[in-house]
Write an enzyme that holds these catalytic residues in place. Structure first.
Site, PDB file in Angstrom:
ATOM      1  N   PHE A 134       0.865  -1.178   0.000  1.00  0.00           N
ATOM      2  CA  PHE A 134       0.000   0.000   0.000  1.00  0.00           C
ATOM      3  C   PHE A 134       0.908   1.237   0.000  1.00  0.00           C
ATOM      4  CE2 PHE A 134      -2.730   3.172   2.113  1.00  0.00           C
ATOM      5  CZ  PHE A 134      -3.858   3.062   1.320  1.00  0.00           C
ATOM      6  N   ASP A 203       2.680  -5.786   8.238  1.00  0.00           N
ATOM      7  CA  ASP A 203       1.454  -4.993   8.174  1.00  0.00           C
ATOM      8  C   ASP A 203       0.293  -5.981   8.060  1.00  0.00           C
ATOM      9  OD1 ASP A 203      -0.802  -3.552   7.294  1.00  0.00           O
ATOM     10  OD2 ASP A 203       0.432  -2.043   6.298  1.00  0.00           O
ATOM     11  N   TYR A 228     -10.232  -0.826  11.559  1.00  0.00           N
ATOM     12  CA  TYR A 228     -11.505  -0.402  10.978  1.00  0.00           C
ATOM     13  C   TYR A 228     -11.954  -1.290   9.819  1.00  0.00           C
ATOM     14  CZ  TYR A 228      -8.053   2.187   8.151  1.00  0.00           C
ATOM     15  OH  TYR A 228      -6.955   2.547   7.411  1.00  0.00           O
ATOM     16  N   LYS A 229     -11.179  -2.312   9.481  1.00  0.00           N
ATOM     17  CA  LYS A 229     -11.571  -3.222   8.410  1.00  0.00           C
ATOM     18  C   LYS A 229     -12.292  -4.427   9.023  1.00  0.00           C
ATOM     19  CE  LYS A 229      -7.548  -1.779   5.634  1.00  0.00           C
ATOM     20  NZ  LYS A 229      -8.235  -0.854   4.729  1.00  0.00           N
ATOM     21  N   ARG A 377     -12.664  -4.998  -6.265  1.00  0.00           N
ATOM     22  CA  ARG A 377     -12.354  -5.727  -5.025  1.00  0.00           C
ATOM     23  C   ARG A 377     -13.646  -6.046  -4.285  1.00  0.00           C
ATOM     24  NH1 ARG A 377      -8.198  -3.370  -0.892  1.00  0.00           N
ATOM     25  NH2 ARG A 377     -10.001  -2.035  -0.569  1.00  0.00           N
TER      26      ARG A 377
END
Length: 404
Positions: A134, A203, A228-229, A377
């Site tokens: 990312f 990560d 938050y995922k 996605r």
């Protein structure tokens, strides 16, 4: 009724995690974007209201002690620990993923130099970074390299073992590729990095809460992740930092703050780090977000991460089967590995006009997301996504593709 729809209904009826859907605020939309923002657990609004009205509004400053605000970062860390395979006392929650990546990466370089000296291959002056990472991780790695006087070398995760040398200080890797959903081999890569005398920083943003990680089991030294995922902590909820217990006394954070001081209220000009995972703290904790996250984590009570992983693999298999059945050949291509050992909890499909396709999917009640230039996605959060959702998403995708 199609055969696939009938199968979806049977799978949902037999799903041991199916009842968990009622713990979330959901509607008729098929929500397949939990790999960007998890759904809202239903009990969280009332808990946040209590934090605001009673703890802040009535108790005010007393809540640091009486409501447990002061210990929230490590207490919530201990709630996350079982979901990533860590014993208590090794995770602290606070700051963003980016900030925690910076702390961990700079500390990794410092520890490698402290322990490694100048081996035959030269001083520890190189950081390897996942070439597919990312973007923010890459930006942070570049800044950490400048700060520590290291060179930065992007390397594909599979090429890391061959790229390691006596010059390598630290390696920043993603457990799951955010674009493709590819799951990288954490045990193997961690062992390779450590054998070279370097430190791996993992990560876990796209794996925490989606699959077993096994931080302690696999000897990981440092890891970070967002909440938050798949952990459903809310937009911008604070991230976490894992420091293996035997490294904590050597963890030299580049961001020392009063909250990580051994005597935070001593107000001494000299910095003395606290013991344990508390070294990962920096400034005053973001209490509102922290306590919303703590409430959100209650949806995990009694839920084994192994069961979540099993459903995730079955869900993504079924979705890919539905896509193959409904979508005309050649219209989409899966870039997510078919092998279970190489797949996270999302499916990424490459297709022409992906941005337009996703916009129309969302208009028809199937929410995923688009990644430039041509990737759709779909994130599968087993706590609230069912097999009927997967079948419907594939069916609507086929209809949309027939129109563009």
């Amino acid at each position: 009724m199609s055969e696939l729809l009938s199968r979806a209904e049977a799978l949902d009826a037999a799903d041991e995690l199916g009842a968990l859907r009622d713990r979330f605020v959901l509607d008729e939309v098929v929500y397949l974007d939990g790999n960007s923002l998890g759904a809202l657990p239903a009990h969280v609004p009332d808990r946040v209201a209590d934090v605001v009205r009673r703890q802040w509004g009535e108790l005010r400053i007393r809540s640091w002690d009486e409501s447990g605000w002061w210990t929230a970062p490590e207490r919530i860390g201990d709630r996350i620990a079982p979901l990533v395979g860590a014993a208590p006392g090794q995770i602290v929650v606070g700051d963003s993923t980016s900030v925690n990546v910076f702390k961990a990466l700079v500390a990794a370089v410092r520890m490698a130099r402290e322990a490694g000296g100048a081996p035959a291959g030269g001083p520890r002056e190189e950081i390897l970074v996942d070439a597919t990472t990312f973007p923010t991780d890459g930006y942070i790695a570049a800044s950490a390299a400048r700060m520590t006087g290291c060179t930065l070398r992007p390397v594909a995760p599979g090429d890391v073992p061959a790229a390691l040398s006596g010059r390598t200080a630290a390696v920043l890797l993603n457990h799951v590729d955010y674009r493709t959903g590819r799951l990288h081999d954490l045990p193997y890569l961690t062992a390779a990095v450590h054998a070279a005398g370097a430190y791996a920083v993992w990560d876990l943003c796209h794996s925490a809460g989606a699959l077993p990680v096994g931080l302690d089991e696999h000897g990981v030294g440092l890891a970070v992740g967002c909440t938050y995922k798949y952990l459903n902590g809310g937009p911008g909820s604070p991230a976490f930092l894992y420091v293996r217990r035997d490294l904590q006394d050597r963890f030299d954070s580049p961001l020392p703050g009063w909250n990580s001081h051994a005597e935070p209220f001593g107000m001494r000009p000299e910095y003395e780090p606290a013991r344990g995972a508390l070294r990962g703290r920096v400034g005053t904790p973001d209490i509102l977000s922290l306590l919303a996250l703590e409430a959100s984590l209650e949806v995990w009570d009694g839920v084994p991460i192994e069961a979540v992983r099993a459903k995730s693999l079955t869900l993504t298999d079924f979705f890919l089967e539905c896509v193959a059945a409904y979508v005309p050949a050649g219209r989409v291509e899966s870039v997510t590995p078919a092998a279970h050992g190489q797949r996270g909890s999302q499916v990424a499909l490459r297709c022409a006009d992906a941005g337009t396709v996703m916009k129309r999917l969302i208009e028809r009640g199937v929410v995923g997301d688009f990644r430039h230039p041509d990737v759709l996605r779909f994130g599968f959060t087993p706590l609230y996504v069912g097999f009927g959702d997967a079948e419907r998403a594939a069916r609507v995708l086929a209809a949309v593709l027939g129109e563009v």
